[in-house]
Design an enzyme around this catalytic site. Sequence first.
Site, short mmCIF file in Angstrom:
data_model
loop_
_atom_site.label_atom_id
_atom_site.label_comp_id
_atom_site.label_asym_id
_atom_site.label_seq_id
_atom_site.Cartn_x
_atom_site.Cartn_y
_atom_site.Cartn_z
N ASP A 1 -9.14 21.52 -8.36
CA ASP A 1 -8.28 20.33 -8.24
C ASP A 1 -8.78 19.25 -9.21
O ASP A 1 -9.16 18.15 -8.79
CB ASP A 1 -8.34 19.85 -6.78
CG ASP A 1 -7.28 18.82 -6.45
OD1 ASP A 1 -6.42 18.55 -7.31
OD2 ASP A 1 -7.34 18.26 -5.33
N LYS B 1 -7.09 17.67 -11.51
CA LYS B 1 -6.06 16.65 -11.80
C LYS B 1 -6.20 16.11 -13.21
O LYS B 1 -6.41 14.91 -13.45
CB LYS B 1 -6.10 15.50 -10.78
CG LYS B 1 -5.78 15.93 -9.36
CD LYS B 1 -5.49 14.76 -8.45
CE LYS B 1 -5.20 15.18 -7.02
NZ LYS B 1 -6.37 15.70 -6.30
N ASP C 1 -4.66 13.81 -19.37
CA ASP C 1 -4.93 13.27 -20.70
C ASP C 1 -3.99 13.89 -21.73
O ASP C 1 -3.06 14.61 -21.37
CB ASP C 1 -6.41 13.54 -21.05
CG ASP C 1 -7.01 12.44 -21.91
OD1 ASP C 1 -6.37 12.08 -22.92
OD2 ASP C 1 -8.11 11.94 -21.57
N SER D 1 -0.06 12.03 -1.69
CA SER D 1 0.05 11.79 -0.24
C SER D 1 -0.46 10.41 0.15
O SER D 1 -0.33 10.01 1.30
CB SER D 1 -0.74 12.85 0.52
OG SER D 1 -2.11 12.82 0.13
N GLN E 1 -5.18 7.83 2.85
CA GLN E 1 -4.60 9.16 3.06
C GLN E 1 -3.60 9.12 4.22
O GLN E 1 -3.82 8.42 5.20
CB GLN E 1 -5.71 10.18 3.35
CG GLN E 1 -5.23 11.59 3.67
CD GLN E 1 -4.61 12.31 2.48
OE1 GLN E 1 -3.65 11.84 1.88
NE2 GLN E 1 -5.17 13.43 2.10
N TYR F 1 -1.29 11.67 6.80
CA TYR F 1 -1.18 13.06 7.23
C TYR F 1 0.14 13.38 7.92
O TYR F 1 0.71 12.55 8.60
CB TYR F 1 -2.31 13.39 8.22
CG TYR F 1 -3.68 13.46 7.59
CD1 TYR F 1 -3.97 14.39 6.59
CD2 TYR F 1 -4.70 12.62 8.03
CE1 TYR F 1 -5.23 14.47 6.03
CE2 TYR F 1 -5.97 12.70 7.48
CZ TYR F 1 -6.24 13.62 6.48
OH TYR F 1 -7.48 13.69 5.94
N ARG G 1 -10.44 17.88 5.42
CA ARG G 1 -11.29 17.46 6.54
C ARG G 1 -10.93 18.11 7.87
O ARG G 1 -11.81 18.30 8.72
CB ARG G 1 -11.29 15.93 6.64
CG ARG G 1 -12.22 15.30 5.62
CD ARG G 1 -11.92 13.84 5.40
NE ARG G 1 -10.71 13.64 4.60
CZ ARG G 1 -10.25 12.45 4.21
NH1 ARG G 1 -10.90 11.36 4.57
NH2 ARG G 1 -9.17 12.36 3.47
O1 S5P Z 1 -1.57 13.86 -3.17
C1 S5P Z 1 -2.59 14.48 -2.96
C2 S5P Z 1 -3.03 15.49 -3.84
C3 S5P Z 1 -4.16 16.21 -3.53
S1 S5P Z 1 -4.55 17.55 -4.48
N1 S5P Z 1 -3.31 14.25 -1.85
C4 S5P Z 1 -4.45 14.93 -1.54
O2 S5P Z 1 -5.04 14.67 -0.49
N2 S5P Z 1 -4.92 15.89 -2.42
C5 S5P Z 1 -6.20 16.60 -2.18
O3 S5P Z 1 -6.11 17.33 -0.96
C6 S5P Z 1 -7.41 15.67 -2.02
O4 S5P Z 1 -8.05 15.46 -3.24
C7 S5P Z 1 -8.28 16.42 -1.02
O5 S5P Z 1 -9.12 17.31 -1.73
C8 S5P Z 1 -7.32 17.23 -0.20
C9 S5P Z 1 -6.97 16.61 1.12
O6 S5P Z 1 -8.09 16.47 1.92
P1 S5P Z 1 -8.04 15.95 3.43
O7 S5P Z 1 -9.48 15.91 3.86
O8 S5P Z 1 -7.42 14.61 3.45
O9 S5P Z 1 -7.26 17.00 4.20
#
Ligand code: S5P
Length: 452
Positions: A295, A297, A300, A349, A404, A406, A425
Amino acid sequence: METKRAFFLEAYKLGIIKFGRFTLKSGIESPFYVDLRPLASDPKILKHLANYLLDMLPLDNFDLICGVPYAALPMATAMSLESYIPLIIKRKEAKAYGTKKLIEGIYQKGQNCLLVEDVITSGKSLIETIAEVENEGLKVSDIIVVLDRQQGGKERLAEKGYQVHTLFNITEIVEILQEEKLLDDEEVKRIHDFLNDNPVVFEEKKKISYEEKLKVTEHPVAKKLLEIALEKRTNLIASADVITTQELLDFAEAVGPYIAALKTHIDIISDFSHEGTILPLTDIATKHNFLLMEDRKFGDIGNTQELQFSHGVYKIATWADMVTAHPIGGDKALDGFHNAGVITILGMSSQGTLTDAHYREEAMKIIEQQPNVMGCVAQNQIPEKMLLFTPGVNLTSTGDNKGQQYNTPEHVFKNLHTDFIIVGRGIYKADDAEQAALLYKTKGWEAYEAAL
Ligand code: S5P
């Protein structure tokens, strides 16, 4: 206005229903045409309407009220003024899942929102609106509709568990107008024939199966991942966001049997070495039959990305089956990822992300013409020929304190038509990562099957 009937006859004078021959958006010819927008031009009628609508159900359960744009916006506003239920506004923005601007106003996740719609026909636009509102973390249980055209929408929503309360339906309106000699018998017959012959015009699109996806995807890594998914009956990608080689290898070994791929952020491993980290990791991947997704990302120009992909400490090109990349550098910038499948970051996300509807629309033009791309990371539906990967999945939490957000597996398979869920997580922070992986694998597969 004492009765509902008298109220309707007053409203009718505003020209809200016309009879004759009208070609609908679907191409079907209809003997009547409904446009409730003029109701907002008569404040007295709008106010009465708002009270009629509010009287249709107990209001104690609703924290918010929201009108489906545009005709229902003034209705919802009037209802809010009469009831003191706070108003939120949903923007009319095509496919704009998950952007912070989709809903305006003050609201909190988990609040129950009463939806208001002017007319229900097949239920299609309501189903789309509900998905968008739910995607913002709000609950929808009831919808108030002024007029039911009686073409299956109410029943379709009921099947999905939403209760639709309608003030009028077309049959009773026709009856009132006939009694008032405002419609002749011949017209009434045409309307009844139309209602009998024209069942629902709209068929909701379901998610396509992995077997079907195998036929429409072209990228070899996409095909490989789908084959693994079918063989292991899993759509789970575990995100190994751990910081030592030992943790990474232990995690890969524990979750290996349950995953289709392991996602790494290899630059957070503090004791990385090719021999110590990558060689044992690829052995575990072979043993448990899963792919590796780095991952990184990338974001560039093409030349720099190519160097970052192949050189430096990590030499990603030598071991990763898939890599993530932003489409921000344009189509040609993605040319250099020859042997890996590129998963482009179409939508993020996290709260406040810049990947709004306009960004995604422009990004998709780039993505669709780039043969190295096998799929997208996104929070919205994408074309079927690509794989959709959705992170931000957790069974017990709705977000963290760093932005984040969910969703549940059920939501992402049903509403986004996701192909693979990415869970970090929820698994690696669990007391027993192996059990957690098994749980997400099971929930993910059940949600996939339910969405077909
Ligand atoms: O939009 C995104 C893109 C990615 S790749 N949102 C994300 O959360 N991710 C990745 O997904 C982030 O870098 C992390 O490695 C994983 C989500 O992790 P969690 O612990 O929040 O489930």
